[in-house]
Design an enzyme around this catalytic site. Structure first.
Site, PDB file in Angstrom:
ATOM      1  N   ASP A  29      -4.998   6.646  -5.790  1.00 35.40           N
ATOM      2  CA  ASP A  29      -4.379   5.964  -4.617  1.00 35.40           C
ATOM      3  C   ASP A  29      -4.860   7.143  -3.534  1.00 35.40           C
ATOM      4  O   ASP A  29      -4.570   8.158  -3.472  1.00 35.40           O
ATOM      5  CB  ASP A  29      -3.253   5.594  -4.725  1.00 35.40           C
ATOM      6  CG  ASP A  29      -2.984   4.446  -3.636  1.00 35.40           C
ATOM      7  OD1 ASP A  29      -3.673   3.821  -3.283  1.00 35.40           O
ATOM      8  OD2 ASP A  29      -1.576   4.218  -3.583  1.00 35.40           O
ATOM      9  N   ASN A  77      -6.258  -6.348  -5.971  1.00 36.97           N
ATOM     10  CA  ASN A  77      -7.016  -5.687  -5.104  1.00 36.97           C
ATOM     11  C   ASN A  77      -8.327  -6.731  -4.557  1.00 36.97           C
ATOM     12  O   ASN A  77      -8.854  -6.569  -3.570  1.00 36.97           O
ATOM     13  CB  ASN A  77      -8.033  -4.506  -5.574  1.00 36.97           C
ATOM     14  CG  ASN A  77      -7.086  -3.195  -5.660  1.00 36.97           C
ATOM     15  OD1 ASN A  77      -7.212  -2.558  -6.785  1.00 36.97           O
ATOM     16  ND2 ASN A  77      -5.873  -3.235  -4.585  1.00 36.97           N
TER      17      ASN A  77
HETATM   18  C1  IPE Z   1      -3.469   0.610  -6.946  1.00 39.73           C
HETATM   19  O1  IPE Z   1      -3.417   1.019  -5.808  1.00 39.73           O
HETATM   20  C2  IPE Z   1      -4.437   0.048  -7.651  1.00 39.73           C
HETATM   21  C3  IPE Z   1      -5.719   1.032  -7.701  1.00 39.73           C
HETATM   22  C4  IPE Z   1      -5.181   2.418  -7.674  1.00 39.73           C
HETATM   23  C5  IPE Z   1      -6.936   0.643  -8.410  1.00 39.73           C
HETATM   24  P1  IPE Z   1      -3.084  -0.209  -4.424  1.00 39.73           P
HETATM   25  O2  IPE Z   1      -3.501   0.701  -3.131  1.00 39.73           O
HETATM   26  O3  IPE Z   1      -3.931  -1.263  -4.799  1.00 39.73           O
HETATM   27  O4  IPE Z   1      -1.566  -0.304  -4.739  1.00 39.73           O
HETATM   28  P2  IPE Z   1      -0.418  -0.701  -3.605  1.00 39.73           P
HETATM   29  O5  IPE Z   1      -0.873  -1.874  -2.827  1.00 39.73           O
HETATM   30  O6  IPE Z   1      -0.286   0.553  -2.750  1.00 39.73           O
HETATM   31  O7  IPE Z   1       0.707  -0.932  -4.360  1.00 39.73           O
HETATM   32  C1  IPE Z   2      -7.173   3.512  -4.107  1.00 37.45           C
HETATM   33  O1  IPE Z   2      -7.302   3.872  -2.782  1.00 37.45           O
HETATM   34  C2  IPE Z   2      -8.488   2.772  -4.455  1.00 37.45           C
HETATM   35  C3  IPE Z   2      -8.474   1.428  -4.824  1.00 37.45           C
HETATM   36  C4  IPE Z   2      -7.227   0.761  -4.805  1.00 37.45           C
HETATM   37  C5  IPE Z   2      -9.661   0.782  -5.321  1.00 37.45           C
HETATM   38  P1  IPE Z   2      -6.809   2.825  -1.611  1.00 37.45           P
HETATM   39  O2  IPE Z   2      -7.996   2.171  -1.189  1.00 37.45           O
HETATM   40  O3  IPE Z   2      -5.986   1.844  -2.042  1.00 37.45           O
HETATM   41  O4  IPE Z   2      -6.416   3.848  -0.543  1.00 37.45           O
HETATM   42  P2  IPE Z   2      -5.124   3.556   0.580  1.00 37.45           P
HETATM   43  O5  IPE Z   2      -3.958   3.364  -0.386  1.00 37.45           O
HETATM   44  O6  IPE Z   2      -5.573   2.400   1.293  1.00 37.45           O
HETATM   45  O7  IPE Z   2      -5.084   4.852   1.205  1.00 37.45           O
HETATM   46 MG    MG Z   3      -3.719   2.329  -2.009  1.00 36.27          MG
END
Ligand code: IPE
Ligand code: IPE
Ligand code: MG
Length: 251
Positions: A29, A77
């Site tokens: 994340d 997502n």
């Molecule tokens: C969790 O991260 C999913 C992945 C790392 C693929 P998100 O960024 O989607 O999760 P939330 O929204 O912070 O819970």
């Molecule tokens: C995790 O990074 C990757 C996926 C969920 C695909 P994020 O895209 O959630 O990055 P933040 O949390 O918005 O910084």
């Molecule tokens: Mg995220």
């Protein structure tokens, strides 16, 4: 053509080789925030995140960790802007194609878990090709959770079990935890011992709800593209200091 130098990660001397986690799971994340901090589009963080994952996979294999599972795309997502979703799908496909030879050389067995049938057709083909081609590799088991949701996984298991009962193949009394596990995507993989989440969020976000029942959790403020071997060393070191009681009292 010049050969790429092969990096080999030695197990740091302060880590106990007989107390390594067998299976490490990561919630990768913070890619978007990493990019934003640099004034870049969010997707640049995803691109950089691939390098982090490649390095972690190699490190796990070299240290003798049996399995690594990475959360790449959740069922939630899909709610992101279409451009970001499209970028991710294309990135997964391209990386898979580019890395297949190296995974063969490095003896990596790759699996994908999640509701794969809703992914783009061309990605599904790349996925099934890679899973078949690497199925006899034994260096490390590498699982990528793509269009994965823990609740969705449990619901699909419940449906499959219901069908087995309806067909007279299974008695309701015979549905045990062990039997239930066999209907999950992870039937062949042991439960994670260590869960790492980057970017400081203290939540599971629908990842491996069943399998993480007794995992040790490690959360770091570091954003995924900045996560490196030194950070992983710290996570494993913290894991080795934990007292895993599994509900029992200390002997
Ligand atoms: C969790 O991260 C999913 C992945 C790392 C693929 P998100 O960024 O989607 O999760 P939330 O929204 O912070 O819970
Ligand atoms: C995790 O990074 C990757 C996926 C969920 C695909 P994020 O895209 O959630 O990055 P933040 O949390 O918005 O910084
Ligand atoms: Mg995220």
């Amino acid at each position: 053509m010049t050969a790429k130098p092969v990096v080999h990660y030695e197990l740091p001397s302060d880590l106990q080789p007989d107390r390594l986690p067998r299976h490490v799971a990561v919630i990768m994340d913070g890619n978007g925030r990493w990019a934003k901090q640099r004034g870049l589009p969010r997707v640049m963080g995803h691109r950089r995140g691939v390098d982090t994952l490649k390095q972690l996979l190699r490190c796990c294999r070299d240290w003798g960790i049996e399995a690594l599972t990475a959360y790449a795309f959740s069922t939630e997502n899909w709610g992101r802007p279409i451009q970001e979703v499209d970028f991710l799908m294309t990135l997964f496909e391209r990386v898979l194609r580019q890395e297949l030879n190296e995974m063969m050389q490095e003896d990596v067995r790759i699996r994908f878990v999640g509701n794969l049938t809703s992914l783009p057709e061309s990605l599904q083909q790349e996925i099934s090709g890679a899973m078949v081609q690497t199925q006899d590799n034994q260096g490390i088991s590498f699982t990528v959770a793509t269009n994965y949701g823990g609740r969705q996984e449990i619901v699909q298991a419940a449906r499959a079990i219901a069908r087995a009962v309806q067909a007279g193949l299974l008695e309701p009394e015979h549905i045990t935890e062990a039997v239930f596990s066999q209907y999950l995507y992870t039937a062949e993989i042991c439960d994670p011992d260590l869960l790492i989440r980057t970017s400081g969020e203290m939540r599971i976000s629908n990842f491996l709800l069943w399998q993480l029942a007794y995992a040790e959790m490690y959360v770091t403020e570091t954003l995924w593209p900045d996560f490196n071997v030194a950070e992983f060393h710290q996570a494993v070191s913290a894991y080795q200091q934990r007292d895993r009681r599994f509900g029992k009292v200390k002997s």
